[in-house]
Write a protein that holds these residues in place. Structure first.
Motif, PDB file in Angstrom:
ATOM      1  N   ASP A  31       0.802  -1.454   0.522  1.00  0.00           N
ATOM      2  CA  ASP A  31       0.060  -0.251  -0.184  1.00  0.00           C
ATOM      3  C   ASP A  31       1.183   1.336   0.264  1.00  0.00           C
ATOM      4  OD1 ASP A  31      -2.688  -1.519   0.151  1.00  0.00           O
ATOM      5  OD2 ASP A  31      -2.403  -0.871   2.286  1.00  0.00           O
ATOM      6  N   LEU A  32       0.362   2.411  -1.109  1.00  0.00           N
ATOM      7  CA  LEU A  32       1.337   3.096  -0.907  1.00  0.00           C
ATOM      8  C   LEU A  32       0.708   4.616  -0.595  1.00  0.00           C
ATOM      9  CD1 LEU A  32       3.943   5.478  -2.177  1.00  0.00           C
ATOM     10  CD2 LEU A  32       2.311   5.302  -4.102  1.00  0.00           C
ATOM     11  N   TRP A  77       5.175  11.063   2.236  1.00  0.00           N
ATOM     12  CA  TRP A  77       4.761   9.410   1.208  1.00  0.00           C
ATOM     13  C   TRP A  77       5.352   8.006   2.579  1.00  0.00           C
ATOM     14  CZ3 TRP A  77       7.723   5.955  -1.105  1.00  0.00           C
ATOM     15  CH2 TRP A  77       9.366   6.412  -1.653  1.00  0.00           C
ATOM     16  N   ARG A  78       4.622   7.252   2.018  1.00  0.00           N
ATOM     17  CA  ARG A  78       4.920   5.739   2.914  1.00  0.00           C
ATOM     18  C   ARG A  78       4.335   4.852   2.407  1.00  0.00           C
ATOM     19  NH1 ARG A  78       0.879   5.836   8.656  1.00  0.00           N
ATOM     20  NH2 ARG A  78      -0.790   5.798   7.649  1.00  0.00           N
ATOM     21  N   TYR A  79       4.791   3.323   2.967  1.00  0.00           N
ATOM     22  CA  TYR A  79       4.682   2.516   2.518  1.00  0.00           C
ATOM     23  C   TYR A  79       4.004   1.149   3.344  1.00  0.00           C
ATOM     24  CZ  TYR A  79       8.539   1.161   2.755  1.00  0.00           C
ATOM     25  OH  TYR A  79      10.557   0.312   3.281  1.00  0.00           O
ATOM     26  N   ARG A  80       3.028   0.334   2.973  1.00  0.00           N
ATOM     27  CA  ARG A  80       3.450  -0.710   3.726  1.00  0.00           C
ATOM     28  C   ARG A  80       3.455  -2.507   3.238  1.00  0.00           C
ATOM     29  NH1 ARG A  80      -2.406  -1.095   7.044  1.00  0.00           N
ATOM     30  NH2 ARG A  80      -4.151  -1.434   4.658  1.00  0.00           N
ATOM     31  N   VAL A  81       4.081  -3.362   3.578  1.00  0.00           N
ATOM     32  CA  VAL A  81       3.799  -4.414   3.155  1.00  0.00           C
ATOM     33  C   VAL A  81       2.572  -5.583   3.323  1.00  0.00           C
ATOM     34  CG1 VAL A  81       5.543  -6.658   3.074  1.00  0.00           C
ATOM     35  CG2 VAL A  81       6.488  -3.761   2.930  1.00  0.00           C
ATOM     36  N   LYS A  89       2.845  -5.611   7.563  1.00  0.00           N
ATOM     37  CA  LYS A  89       3.633  -5.687   8.470  1.00  0.00           C
ATOM     38  C   LYS A  89       3.146  -3.823   8.608  1.00  0.00           C
ATOM     39  CE  LYS A  89       7.473  -7.292   7.410  1.00  0.00           C
ATOM     40  NZ  LYS A  89       9.237  -7.184   7.137  1.00  0.00           N
ATOM     41  N   PRO A  90       4.322  -3.325  10.369  1.00  0.00           N
ATOM     42  CA  PRO A  90       3.271  -1.759  10.174  1.00  0.00           C
ATOM     43  C   PRO A  90       4.081  -1.112   8.944  1.00  0.00           C
ATOM     44  CG  PRO A  90       4.874  -2.462  11.955  1.00  0.00           C
ATOM     45  CD  PRO A  90       4.744  -4.186  10.594  1.00  0.00           C
ATOM     46  N   TRP A  91       3.606   0.698   8.907  1.00  0.00           N
ATOM     47  CA  TRP A  91       3.897   1.212   7.394  1.00  0.00           C
ATOM     48  C   TRP A  91       5.583   1.815   7.876  1.00  0.00           C
ATOM     49  CZ3 TRP A  91       0.570   3.040   3.591  1.00  0.00           C
ATOM     50  CH2 TRP A  91      -0.763   2.772   4.243  1.00  0.00           C
ATOM     51  N   SER A  92       6.154   1.887   6.956  1.00  0.00           N
ATOM     52  CA  SER A  92       7.264   2.782   6.525  1.00  0.00           C
ATOM     53  C   SER A  92       7.102   4.226   7.964  1.00  0.00           C
ATOM     54  CB  SER A  92       7.769   2.426   5.405  1.00  0.00           C
ATOM     55  OG  SER A  92       6.846   4.128   4.844  1.00  0.00           O
ATOM     56  N   ASP A  93       8.587   3.930   8.074  1.00  0.00           N
ATOM     57  CA  ASP A  93       8.696   5.746   8.226  1.00  0.00           C
ATOM     58  C   ASP A  93       8.543   6.518   7.602  1.00  0.00           C
ATOM     59  OD1 ASP A  93       9.406   4.633  10.250  1.00  0.00           O
ATOM     60  OD2 ASP A  93      12.633   5.183   9.593  1.00  0.00           O
ATOM     61  N   VAL A  94       7.554   7.795   7.500  1.00  0.00           N
ATOM     62  CA  VAL A  94       6.793   8.985   6.909  1.00  0.00           C
ATOM     63  C   VAL A  94       8.174   9.614   6.416  1.00  0.00           C
ATOM     64  CG1 VAL A  94       5.603  10.770   6.530  1.00  0.00           C
ATOM     65  CG2 VAL A  94       4.936   9.328   7.763  1.00  0.00           C
ATOM     66  N   MET A  95       8.155   9.524   5.118  1.00  0.00           N
ATOM     67  CA  MET A  95       9.403  10.645   3.924  1.00  0.00           C
ATOM     68  C   MET A  95       8.919  11.009   3.771  1.00  0.00           C
ATOM     69  SD  MET A  95      10.295   6.644   2.783  1.00  0.00           S
ATOM     70  CE  MET A  95       9.354   6.084   3.202  1.00  0.00           C
ATOM     71  N   GLN A  96       9.611  11.902   3.010  1.00  0.00           N
ATOM     72  CA  GLN A  96       9.185  13.624   1.649  1.00  0.00           C
ATOM     73  C   GLN A  96      10.467  13.768   0.935  1.00  0.00           C
ATOM     74  OE1 GLN A  96      10.065  16.307   6.143  1.00  0.00           O
ATOM     75  NE2 GLN A  96      11.574  16.778   4.843  1.00  0.00           N
ATOM     76  N   PHE A  97       9.607  14.630   0.321  1.00  0.00           N
ATOM     77  CA  PHE A  97      10.151  15.499  -1.120  1.00  0.00           C
ATOM     78  C   PHE A  97       9.402  16.982  -1.131  1.00  0.00           C
ATOM     79  CE2 PHE A  97       5.749  13.425  -2.286  1.00  0.00           C
ATOM     80  CZ  PHE A  97       5.680  14.042  -3.507  1.00  0.00           C
TER      81      PHE A  97
END
Length: 105
Positions: A31-32, A77-81, A89-97
């Motif tokens: 999921d994105l 943005w973030r993603y999960r597997v 699985k838990p969401w990834s860390d939040v990244m930015q652009f």
């Protein structure tokens, strides 16, 4: 296209943009989420919320991610597997652009 990965904040000046992260073994889907704040709780307010089967997504004009929708500024943005045997699985860390469209005259 402009490529974003999970290594550091980046800047892009156009579309399309490629969201990309490391593939994990035994993944069923990813999921994105992309938003203009680092708050992701309300799916209706998200700029992008996609379920995909590869660890990348090329966002273009069909998404709300276009210069007609977003303004210059910082986005998150973030993603999960979804794992084959253990589920999400838990969401990834939040990244930015940062969006920095060139000025038009």
């Amino acid at each position: 296209y402009y490529k974003l990965d999970i290594t550091s904040p980046e800047e892009f000046k156009g579309i399309p943009i490629l969201f990309q992260w490391e593939k994990e073994p035994l993944t069923v889907e990813y999921d994105l989420q992309v938003n203009d704040t680092n708050y992701f709780e309300d799916d209706q307010d998200l700029i992008i919320f996609r379920t995909i089967t590869t660890p990348e997504f090329l966002a273009g004009y069909e998404e709300k991610l276009s210069r007609y929708y977003i303004q210059n500024g910082t986005y998150y943005w973030r993603y999960r597997v979804k794992h084959e045997t253990i589920g999400y699985k838990p969401w990834s860390d939040v990244m930015q652009f940062t969006v920095n469209f060139p000025e038009t005259r």
